[in-house]
Design a protein around this motif. Structure first.
Motif, PDB file in Angstrom:
ATOM      1  N   ALA A   1       0.848  -1.194   0.000  1.00  0.00           N
ATOM      2  CA  ALA A   1       0.000   0.000   0.000  1.00  0.00           C
ATOM      3  C   ALA A   1       0.884   1.244   0.000  1.00  0.00           C
ATOM      4  O   ALA A   1       1.993   1.220   0.548  1.00  0.00           O
ATOM      5  CB  ALA A   1      -0.899   0.003   1.221  1.00  0.00           C
ATOM      6  N   GLU A   2       0.371   2.291  -0.625  1.00  0.00           N
ATOM      7  CA  GLU A   2       1.079   3.569  -0.564  1.00  0.00           C
ATOM      8  C   GLU A   2       0.449   4.412   0.545  1.00  0.00           C
ATOM      9  O   GLU A   2      -0.781   4.456   0.680  1.00  0.00           O
ATOM     10  CB  GLU A   2       0.968   4.314  -1.904  1.00  0.00           C
ATOM     11  N   VAL A   3       1.298   5.035   1.351  1.00  0.00           N
ATOM     12  CA  VAL A   3       0.805   5.903   2.433  1.00  0.00           C
ATOM     13  C   VAL A   3       0.693   7.319   1.886  1.00  0.00           C
ATOM     14  O   VAL A   3       1.667   7.876   1.376  1.00  0.00           O
ATOM     15  CB  VAL A   3       1.773   5.863   3.646  1.00  0.00           C
TER      16      VAL A   3
ATOM     17  N   ILE B   1       6.241   5.029   1.145  1.00  0.00           N
ATOM     18  CA  ILE B   1       6.185   6.346   1.803  1.00  0.00           C
ATOM     19  C   ILE B   1       6.763   7.371   0.821  1.00  0.00           C
ATOM     20  O   ILE B   1       7.829   7.138   0.244  1.00  0.00           O
ATOM     21  CB  ILE B   1       7.045   6.361   3.101  1.00  0.00           C
ATOM     22  N   ASN B   2       6.054   8.485   0.650  1.00  0.00           N
ATOM     23  CA  ASN B   2       6.557   9.540  -0.248  1.00  0.00           C
ATOM     24  C   ASN B   2       7.594  10.380   0.483  1.00  0.00           C
ATOM     25  O   ASN B   2       7.351  10.866   1.592  1.00  0.00           O
ATOM     26  CB  ASN B   2       5.404  10.423  -0.704  1.00  0.00           C
ATOM     27  N   ILE B   3       8.739  10.554  -0.146  1.00  0.00           N
ATOM     28  CA  ILE B   3       9.860  11.274   0.477  1.00  0.00           C
ATOM     29  C   ILE B   3      10.265  12.418  -0.454  1.00  0.00           C
ATOM     30  O   ILE B   3      10.236  12.263  -1.678  1.00  0.00           O
ATOM     31  CB  ILE B   3      11.072  10.318   0.643  1.00  0.00           C
TER      32      ILE B   3
ATOM     33  N   LEU C   1      10.588   3.680  -0.404  1.00  0.00           N
ATOM     34  CA  LEU C   1      10.572   5.148  -0.413  1.00  0.00           C
ATOM     35  C   LEU C   1      10.279   5.617  -1.830  1.00  0.00           C
ATOM     36  O   LEU C   1      10.959   5.216  -2.771  1.00  0.00           O
ATOM     37  CB  LEU C   1      11.917   5.711   0.062  1.00  0.00           C
ATOM     38  N   GLU C   2       9.248   6.461  -1.971  1.00  0.00           N
ATOM     39  CA  GLU C   2       8.881   6.962  -3.301  1.00  0.00           C
ATOM     40  C   GLU C   2       9.451   8.362  -3.471  1.00  0.00           C
ATOM     41  O   GLU C   2       9.140   9.270  -2.701  1.00  0.00           O
ATOM     42  CB  GLU C   2       7.351   6.983  -3.449  1.00  0.00           C
ATOM     43  N   LEU C   3      10.320   8.515  -4.461  1.00  0.00           N
ATOM     44  CA  LEU C   3      10.950   9.819  -4.740  1.00  0.00           C
ATOM     45  C   LEU C   3      10.426  10.298  -6.080  1.00  0.00           C
ATOM     46  O   LEU C   3      10.474   9.550  -7.056  1.00  0.00           O
ATOM     47  CB  LEU C   3      12.467   9.663  -4.839  1.00  0.00           C
TER      48      LEU C   3
ATOM     49  N   LEU D   1      10.867   5.235  -8.144  1.00  0.00           N
ATOM     50  CA  LEU D   1      10.896   6.557  -8.767  1.00  0.00           C
ATOM     51  C   LEU D   1       9.454   6.887  -9.186  1.00  0.00           C
ATOM     52  O   LEU D   1       8.895   6.258 -10.083  1.00  0.00           O
ATOM     53  CB  LEU D   1      11.850   6.560  -9.967  1.00  0.00           C
ATOM     54  N   ASP D   2       8.896   7.857  -8.445  1.00  0.00           N
ATOM     55  CA  ASP D   2       7.480   8.207  -8.595  1.00  0.00           C
ATOM     56  C   ASP D   2       7.272   9.094  -9.820  1.00  0.00           C
ATOM     57  O   ASP D   2       8.206   9.768 -10.271  1.00  0.00           O
ATOM     58  CB  ASP D   2       7.071   8.973  -7.318  1.00  0.00           C
ATOM     59  N   ASP D   3       6.076   9.090 -10.318  1.00  0.00           N
ATOM     60  CA  ASP D   3       5.681   9.961 -11.444  1.00  0.00           C
ATOM     61  C   ASP D   3       6.635   9.788 -12.623  1.00  0.00           C
ATOM     62  O   ASP D   3       6.980  10.767 -13.311  1.00  0.00           O
ATOM     63  CB  ASP D   3       5.659  11.451 -11.021  1.00  0.00           C
TER      64      ASP D   3
ATOM     65  N   LEU E   1       9.864   1.618 -10.889  1.00  0.00           N
ATOM     66  CA  LEU E   1       9.413   2.844 -11.562  1.00  0.00           C
ATOM     67  C   LEU E   1       7.909   2.886 -11.388  1.00  0.00           C
ATOM     68  O   LEU E   1       7.222   1.880 -11.598  1.00  0.00           O
ATOM     69  CB  LEU E   1       9.739   2.791 -13.065  1.00  0.00           C
ATOM     70  N   LYS E   2       7.399   4.028 -10.991  1.00  0.00           N
ATOM     71  CA  LYS E   2       5.944   4.178 -10.900  1.00  0.00           C
ATOM     72  C   LYS E   2       5.502   5.025 -12.080  1.00  0.00           C
ATOM     73  O   LYS E   2       5.813   6.226 -12.137  1.00  0.00           O
ATOM     74  CB  LYS E   2       5.544   4.848  -9.578  1.00  0.00           C
ATOM     75  N   ILE E   3       4.828   4.415 -13.006  1.00  0.00           N
ATOM     76  CA  ILE E   3       4.412   5.151 -14.213  1.00  0.00           C
ATOM     77  C   ILE E   3       3.334   6.146 -13.836  1.00  0.00           C
ATOM     78  O   ILE E   3       2.333   5.771 -13.197  1.00  0.00           O
ATOM     79  CB  ILE E   3       3.861   4.178 -15.280  1.00  0.00           C
TER      80      ILE E   3
ATOM     81  N   ALA F   1       2.021   0.681 -12.130  1.00  0.00           N
ATOM     82  CA  ALA F   1       1.223   1.646 -12.901  1.00  0.00           C
ATOM     83  C   ALA F   1       0.226   2.305 -11.955  1.00  0.00           C
ATOM     84  O   ALA F   1      -0.507   1.624 -11.242  1.00  0.00           O
ATOM     85  CB  ALA F   1       0.501   0.934 -14.030  1.00  0.00           C
ATOM     86  N   GLU F   2       0.238   3.655 -11.952  1.00  0.00           N
ATOM     87  CA  GLU F   2      -0.634   4.416 -11.043  1.00  0.00           C
ATOM     88  C   GLU F   2      -1.883   4.877 -11.770  1.00  0.00           C
ATOM     89  O   GLU F   2      -1.876   5.047 -12.983  1.00  0.00           O
ATOM     90  CB  GLU F   2       0.084   5.686 -10.592  1.00  0.00           C
ATOM     91  N   GLY F   3      -2.922   5.126 -11.022  1.00  0.00           N
ATOM     92  CA  GLY F   3      -4.117   5.762 -11.588  1.00  0.00           C
ATOM     93  C   GLY F   3      -4.927   4.854 -12.486  1.00  0.00           C
ATOM     94  O   GLY F   3      -5.517   5.313 -13.466  1.00  0.00           O
TER      95      GLY F   3
HETATM   96 CA    CA Z   1       3.713   8.379  -4.571  1.00  0.00          CA
END
Ligand code: CA
Ligand code: C2E
Ligand code: CA
Length: 528
Positions: A292-294, A351-353, A383-385, A413-415, A434-436, A470-472
């Motif tokens: 899960a993403e916080v 966790i978003n950092i 850790l999501e950067l 690596l976020d976004d 990688l988070k697309i 893949a997000e969203g």
């Molecule tokens: Ca994120």
């Protein structure tokens, strides 16, 4: 929203309060000074009026002495007594003329000798005193007449108005002083009026003689208090102005400080208002929760639940995000740890950092503290950067990522696709996933050219041997497309929206459903 810029009206309480606070000491000081000055003026006016009464009584005493001396002569032929009349005038500085009367007829005068003039009883107040605005000798020039004796035999003495004018002018040089005798009164210019004199504008005083039928009215003209304030208290006035200004400025500064976004975030941090929300990430194949993403939410006391994009940018700009993230990590660990049994081993917690958090090695301690809450291997911290704000490769950051890697902490690596990270960057910082960005996922089903970008990103991550999330993901078409392209993990509203801790734990504990909930069923572990 708490940190959004609202256009405030020009006159709200925050602009008015400093003015009120600034003017309060000034107004209070002025009121006290005004009261003090009024008291002083009243005391001074009473003293002056008393002095004038005594002075006029002193003049009338002189007239009375002369009259008493002459009274026994009343009735005697004028030629026998005229010298005695003149002697009294000469002897007595205040006496201008002396006269004798018999049966209400003035028959002998120090000025003319034999003389005939009726004495009108009603001219005299209490039968004794008459304020004249002139006689045949000096018309238009005031004269005060004192009568002694009775209708049958009387002695009359007069005093020149100049003596009275002197008293009214010199004793209280800046006061309004008037002499009132019956229905006539004289001002300090020596003009005799009929009626009642108007009261003074400031500190009006009225004093009636106990010995002769006259009254002195005193007081100060309009603006006297103001003038005294300026001439007597300039230092105090400046002090009050200075104090008022300082109070106003201090209040304004305090208000600004208290209402600044920074202070508001500090307050919220202190009040523990930043809460973790959880959005599950599902894995390919069975679509069960792999982690899960916080996501941070602000439980604001007035505004309710606030979205992160409304306060995170400011917190990142002010540097407060580091403390906020630390608090969020602790909150998350403390909230999840008692239910660690609900998660399968290797459950990912993202966790978003921000880049700021990577400037020193403190992030290591934060991650260590987080992981210590769970049995070993139960949770994988990711850790999501964001790719939009890349971290500088300094010796410290490189050491940090090296050690994070050693601790088993993963980096996502976020976004991805919205920034410009290079291959070298991905390697230097030991990126694992990688988070697309969701904007690329949204392209699925659109024209072929746009979709090609997404395909390239997926292909690249495969070549780099990186996990891909893949997000969203919102539609089944997107889900199936990503599944066909071997995307490892998916996250989106199709599966679940971000939810509070209690809902997240409930869902974790629920038996697996068609939606792909985890196959953990220890509902009994849940409290209540
Ligand atoms: Ca994120
Ligand atoms: P993000 O890290 O890219 O987080 C994903 C965002 O996409 C979340 O928005 C999430 O609610 C939203 N989202 C998830 N699935 C879908 C979907 O299917 N459709 C659509 N339209 N949106 C979806 P959220 O929670 O509003 O967070 C926005 C951003 O705020 C995050 O973007 C992240 O950059 C930032 N943020 C949130 N929490 C934190 C935090 O604790 N620390 C930091 N530094 N940033 C945070
Ligand atoms: Ca993202």
């Amino acid at each position: 929203m708490p940190l959004s810029v609202k256009r405030k009206s020009r006159w709200n309480w925050q602009t008015l309060l400093p003015w009120a606070v600034g003017t309060l000491p000034l107004l209070c000081g002025l009121a006290i000074m005004q009261w003090q000055i009024e008291r002083e003026l009243r005391a001074s006016s009473q003293a002056t009026t008393q002095q004038v009464v005594r002075y006029v009584e002193h003049i009338l005493d002189s007239l009375s002495t002369a009259s008493q001396a002459l009274l026994p002569l009343a009735g005697k032929p004028c030629n026998e007594v005229v010298l005695a009349l003149r002697e009294q005038v000469t002897r007595n500085a205040f006496v201008r003329s002396t006269n004798l009367s018999q049966d209400n007829n003035l028959y002998c005068s120090s000025l003319f000798g034999d003389y005939q003039e009726p004495v009108v009883d009603s001219d005299y107040v209490a039968g004794r005193l008459w304020l004249m605005d002139g006689n045949s000798v000096t018309p238009g020039h005031p004269l005060l007449v004192l009568r002694t004796g009775n209708g049958a035999a009387g002695a009359i003495a007069t005093v020149d108005g100049d003596h009275l004018i002197t008293a009214l002018r010199l004793i209280g040089d800046d006061e309004v002083l008037q002499l009132q005798v019956g229905t006539h009164w004289m001002d300090r210019e020596g003009v005799v009026h009929r009626g009642v004199p108007p009261p003074a504008a400031s500190a009006p005083t009225l004093l009636t003689s106990a010995r002769y039928p006259f009254t002195i009215q005193g007081g100060y003209p309009e603006g006297k208090a103001h003038q005294v304030l300026h001439s007597h208290y300039p230092a105090l006035l400046s002090l009050l102005l200075g104090l008022g200004l300082a109070a106003g400025v201090a209040c304004r500064w305090q208000l600004r400080r208290a209402s600044s976004p920074r202070a508001e975030l500090d307050r919220a941090l202190e009040a523990d208002e930043f809460l973790p929300y959880f959005q599950p990430v599902v894995r390919k194949g069975d679509y069960r929760w792999a982690g899960a993403e916080v996501l941070m939410r602000w439980q604001h006391p007035r505004e309710g639940l606030v979205r992160p994009d409304l306060f995170i940018p400011y917190a990142e700009h002010s540097g407060q995000i580091v403390a906020m993230t630390r608090a969020l990590m602790l909150h998350t660990a403390q909230g999840l740890a008692p239910y660690a049994a609900l998660m399968e081993d290797g459950f990912h917690i993202g966790i978003n950092i921000t880049a700021d958090h990577c400037r020193d090695l403190s992030l290591l301690d934060d991650c260590q503290t987080f992981l210590q809450h769970f049995p070993s291997g139960r949770v994988v911290l990711t850790l999501e950067l964001t790719e939009r704000k890349l971290i500088e490769a300094t010796p410290v950051t490189l050491e940090l990522f090296e050690k994070l890697h050693d601790m088993g902490v993963m980096i996502a690596l976020d976004d991805f696709g919205t920034g410009q990270s290079s291959l070298n960057y991905l390697r230097q910082f030991k990126v694992d996933y990688l988070k697309i960005d969701q904007s690329f996922v949204a392209l699925i089903g659109s024209d072929a050219l746009s979709q090609h970008i997404l395909d390239s990103i997926i292909e690249l991550s495969g070549k780099l041997n990186l996990g891909i999330v893949a997000e969203g993901v919102e539609t089944e078409v997107q889900r199936d497309y990503l599944a066909r392209h071997q995307v490892d993990f998916q996250q989106g509203y199709l599966y679940a929206r971000p939810m509070p801790l209690a809902d997240f734990l409930h869902a974790l504990a629920a038996p697996p459903a068609a939606s792909g909930l985890p196959q953990v069923t220890p509902t009994a572990i849940m409290p209540g």
